[in-house]
Design an enzyme around this catalytic site. Sequence first.
Site, PDB file in Angstrom:
ATOM      1  N   LYS A 166     -44.690 -18.518  34.869  1.00 30.04           N
ATOM      2  CA  LYS A 166     -46.162 -18.790  34.588  1.00 30.04           C
ATOM      3  C   LYS A 166     -47.088 -18.528  35.944  1.00 30.04           C
ATOM      4  O   LYS A 166     -46.669 -18.393  36.982  1.00 30.04           O
ATOM      5  CB  LYS A 166     -46.275 -20.535  34.000  1.00 30.04           C
ATOM      6  CG  LYS A 166     -45.492 -20.502  32.986  1.00 30.04           C
ATOM      7  CD  LYS A 166     -45.522 -22.079  32.444  1.00 30.04           C
ATOM      8  CE  LYS A 166     -44.693 -22.341  31.346  1.00 30.04           C
ATOM      9  NZ  LYS A 166     -45.005 -23.949  30.874  1.00 30.04           N
ATOM     10  N   PHE A 180     -53.328 -31.503  24.542  1.00 31.73           N
ATOM     11  CA  PHE A 180     -53.542 -30.807  25.935  1.00 31.73           C
ATOM     12  C   PHE A 180     -53.436 -29.115  25.632  1.00 31.73           C
ATOM     13  O   PHE A 180     -53.510 -28.498  26.603  1.00 31.73           O
ATOM     14  CB  PHE A 180     -52.287 -30.983  27.053  1.00 31.73           C
ATOM     15  CG  PHE A 180     -50.922 -30.816  26.116  1.00 31.73           C
ATOM     16  CD1 PHE A 180     -50.386 -29.421  25.913  1.00 31.73           C
ATOM     17  CD2 PHE A 180     -50.046 -31.738  25.579  1.00 31.73           C
ATOM     18  CE1 PHE A 180     -49.005 -29.647  25.196  1.00 31.73           C
ATOM     19  CE2 PHE A 180     -49.085 -31.747  24.916  1.00 31.73           C
ATOM     20  CZ  PHE A 180     -48.293 -30.668  24.787  1.00 31.73           C
ATOM     21  N   ARG A 222     -32.138 -22.549  30.114  1.00 30.34           N
ATOM     22  CA  ARG A 222     -32.935 -24.092  30.175  1.00 30.34           C
ATOM     23  C   ARG A 222     -32.357 -25.095  30.941  1.00 30.34           C
ATOM     24  O   ARG A 222     -33.027 -25.867  31.586  1.00 30.34           O
ATOM     25  CB  ARG A 222     -32.896 -24.517  28.472  1.00 30.34           C
ATOM     26  CG  ARG A 222     -33.736 -23.936  27.588  1.00 30.34           C
ATOM     27  CD  ARG A 222     -34.911 -24.259  27.707  1.00 30.34           C
ATOM     28  NE  ARG A 222     -35.559 -25.606  27.651  1.00 30.34           N
ATOM     29  CZ  ARG A 222     -37.016 -26.007  27.406  1.00 30.34           C
ATOM     30  NH1 ARG A 222     -37.656 -24.890  27.208  1.00 30.34           N
ATOM     31  NH2 ARG A 222     -37.228 -27.183  27.478  1.00 30.34           N
ATOM     32  N   THR A 250     -38.925 -30.491  30.658  1.00 27.50           N
ATOM     33  CA  THR A 250     -40.277 -29.930  30.573  1.00 27.50           C
ATOM     34  C   THR A 250     -41.471 -30.860  31.395  1.00 27.50           C
ATOM     35  O   THR A 250     -42.263 -30.290  31.948  1.00 27.50           O
ATOM     36  CB  THR A 250     -40.874 -30.645  28.979  1.00 27.50           C
ATOM     37  OG1 THR A 250     -40.030 -29.694  28.043  1.00 27.50           O
ATOM     38  CG2 THR A 250     -42.439 -29.818  28.611  1.00 27.50           C
ATOM     39  N   ARG A 281     -38.216 -26.550  37.684  1.00 28.00           N
ATOM     40  CA  ARG A 281     -39.298 -27.437  37.293  1.00 28.00           C
ATOM     41  C   ARG A 281     -39.334 -28.688  38.281  1.00 28.00           C
ATOM     42  O   ARG A 281     -40.319 -29.116  38.580  1.00 28.00           O
ATOM     43  CB  ARG A 281     -39.252 -27.733  35.731  1.00 28.00           C
ATOM     44  CG  ARG A 281     -39.662 -26.519  34.942  1.00 28.00           C
ATOM     45  CD  ARG A 281     -39.378 -26.947  33.627  1.00 28.00           C
ATOM     46  NE  ARG A 281     -40.104 -26.174  32.688  1.00 28.00           N
ATOM     47  CZ  ARG A 281     -40.108 -26.027  31.368  1.00 28.00           C
ATOM     48  NH1 ARG A 281     -39.342 -26.878  30.769  1.00 28.00           N
ATOM     49  NH2 ARG A 281     -40.613 -25.135  30.538  1.00 28.00           N
ATOM     50  N   ASN A 313     -45.379 -26.401  35.115  1.00 29.67           N
ATOM     51  CA  ASN A 313     -43.924 -26.507  35.429  1.00 29.67           C
ATOM     52  C   ASN A 313     -43.199 -25.010  35.846  1.00 29.67           C
ATOM     53  O   ASN A 313     -42.104 -24.980  35.579  1.00 29.67           O
ATOM     54  CB  ASN A 313     -43.099 -27.253  34.337  1.00 29.67           C
ATOM     55  CG  ASN A 313     -43.325 -26.830  33.019  1.00 29.67           C
ATOM     56  OD1 ASN A 313     -44.172 -25.577  32.625  1.00 29.67           O
ATOM     57  ND2 ASN A 313     -43.171 -27.384  31.910  1.00 29.67           N
ATOM     58  N   HIS A 346     -41.317 -20.807  31.959  1.00 26.55           N
ATOM     59  CA  HIS A 346     -41.164 -21.066  30.279  1.00 26.55           C
ATOM     60  C   HIS A 346     -39.856 -20.670  29.895  1.00 26.55           C
ATOM     61  O   HIS A 346     -39.481 -19.299  30.627  1.00 26.55           O
ATOM     62  CB  HIS A 346     -42.156 -20.260  29.468  1.00 26.55           C
ATOM     63  CG  HIS A 346     -41.828 -20.368  27.867  1.00 26.55           C
ATOM     64  ND1 HIS A 346     -41.814 -21.059  27.038  1.00 26.55           N
ATOM     65  CD2 HIS A 346     -41.178 -19.242  27.192  1.00 26.55           C
ATOM     66  CE1 HIS A 346     -41.439 -20.960  25.849  1.00 26.55           C
ATOM     67  NE2 HIS A 346     -40.786 -19.775  26.037  1.00 26.55           N
TER      68      HIS A 346
HETATM   69  N1  UDP Z   1     -46.889 -29.454  28.144  1.00 26.18           N
HETATM   70  C1  UDP Z   1     -47.668 -30.475  28.695  1.00 26.18           C
HETATM   71  N2  UDP Z   1     -47.707 -31.741  28.220  1.00 26.18           N
HETATM   72  C2  UDP Z   1     -46.766 -32.050  27.489  1.00 26.18           C
HETATM   73  C3  UDP Z   1     -45.853 -31.489  27.087  1.00 26.18           C
HETATM   74  C4  UDP Z   1     -45.871 -29.952  27.078  1.00 26.18           C
HETATM   75  O1  UDP Z   1     -48.561 -29.915  29.599  1.00 26.18           O
HETATM   76  O2  UDP Z   1     -46.704 -33.302  27.156  1.00 26.18           O
HETATM   77  C5  UDP Z   1     -46.990 -28.106  28.499  1.00 26.18           C
HETATM   78  C6  UDP Z   1     -45.821 -27.748  29.614  1.00 26.18           C
HETATM   79  O3  UDP Z   1     -46.236 -26.644  30.330  1.00 26.18           O
HETATM   80  C7  UDP Z   1     -44.607 -27.046  28.635  1.00 26.18           C
HETATM   81  C8  UDP Z   1     -45.664 -26.290  27.479  1.00 26.18           C
HETATM   82  O4  UDP Z   1     -46.668 -27.492  27.387  1.00 26.18           O
HETATM   83  O5  UDP Z   1     -43.776 -26.211  29.164  1.00 26.18           O
HETATM   84  C9  UDP Z   1     -44.981 -26.195  26.398  1.00 26.18           C
HETATM   85  O6  UDP Z   1     -44.468 -27.358  25.756  1.00 26.18           O
HETATM   86  P1  UDP Z   1     -42.922 -27.629  25.311  1.00 26.18           P
HETATM   87  O7  UDP Z   1     -42.841 -28.844  24.514  1.00 26.18           O
HETATM   88  O8  UDP Z   1     -42.581 -26.234  24.312  1.00 26.18           O
HETATM   89  O9  UDP Z   1     -41.986 -27.622  26.339  1.00 26.18           O
HETATM   90  P2  UDP Z   1     -40.990 -26.606  26.976  1.00 26.18           P
HETATM   91  O10 UDP Z   1     -40.253 -25.916  26.040  1.00 26.18           O
HETATM   92  O11 UDP Z   1     -41.831 -25.522  27.761  1.00 26.18           O
HETATM   93  O12 UDP Z   1     -40.081 -27.186  27.980  1.00 26.18           O
HETATM   94 MG    MG Z   2     -40.906 -24.931  24.370  1.00 27.63          MG
END
Ligand code: UDP
Ligand code: MG
Length: 165
Positions: A10, A58, A90, A96, A107, A121, A124
């Site tokens: 990112k 958000f 992952r 996350t 992360r 973080n 992705h």
């Molecule tokens: N995100 C955030 N706040 C939250 C949850 C998610 O800012 O409470 C952002 C974070 O950058 C995350 C992205 O939104 O990577 C996508 O969220 P997802 O739930 O898909 O998490 P990921 O699959 O990236 O772990």
């Molecule tokens: Mg996701």
Amino acid sequence: MTQQTLVLIKPDGLKKSLTGNVLTRLSETKLDIVASKIVKVSRQLAEQHYSMLKDKPFYEDLLKYIMGDYHKRKVMALVYWGEDAIGKVRQICGSTNPEEADPVSIRGAYGRITTKGVYENVIHASTNEQEAEREIKLWFQPEEVIVDLYPTKTVKKTREERAWA
Ligand code: UDP
Ligand code: MG
């Protein structure tokens, strides 16, 4: 199960010069990189990528984040391919929320939470096979991925394209 998974470094990762570190960590998986490019993310691509999160508070900040409004306007997109690719990537990414992520995960080591509450973080990674297929098809054209996993078809494209002059 042989899988492909989409990885994005990112804009915060690029701004902080973490590309090398992230790719080194991902090389621990012994998976193959089968596609990669630098992308300037449009609003449309950002909306499609995060369509599942459009009702989250958000969401708008998340779009700005992935488009690079807070860092620099670029993302590095890659496809990793191999046995259990989705889970292996992952695992190294970590949770996350960067404050809850394992400190030795990508992360956990490099992420932060902004004052606005966005999880910056760094990376992705697709979470399951359905998401991986949707995301890889969104970010890449078939000819950009050197290992075929998803069926393709031949279509005639007539639109004008930019070419080297
Ligand atoms: N995100 C955030 N706040 C939250 C949850 C998610 O800012 O409470 C952002 C974070 O950058 C995350 C992205 O939104 O990577 C996508 O969220 P997802 O739930 O898909 O998490 P990921 O699959 O990236 O772990
Ligand atoms: Mg996701």
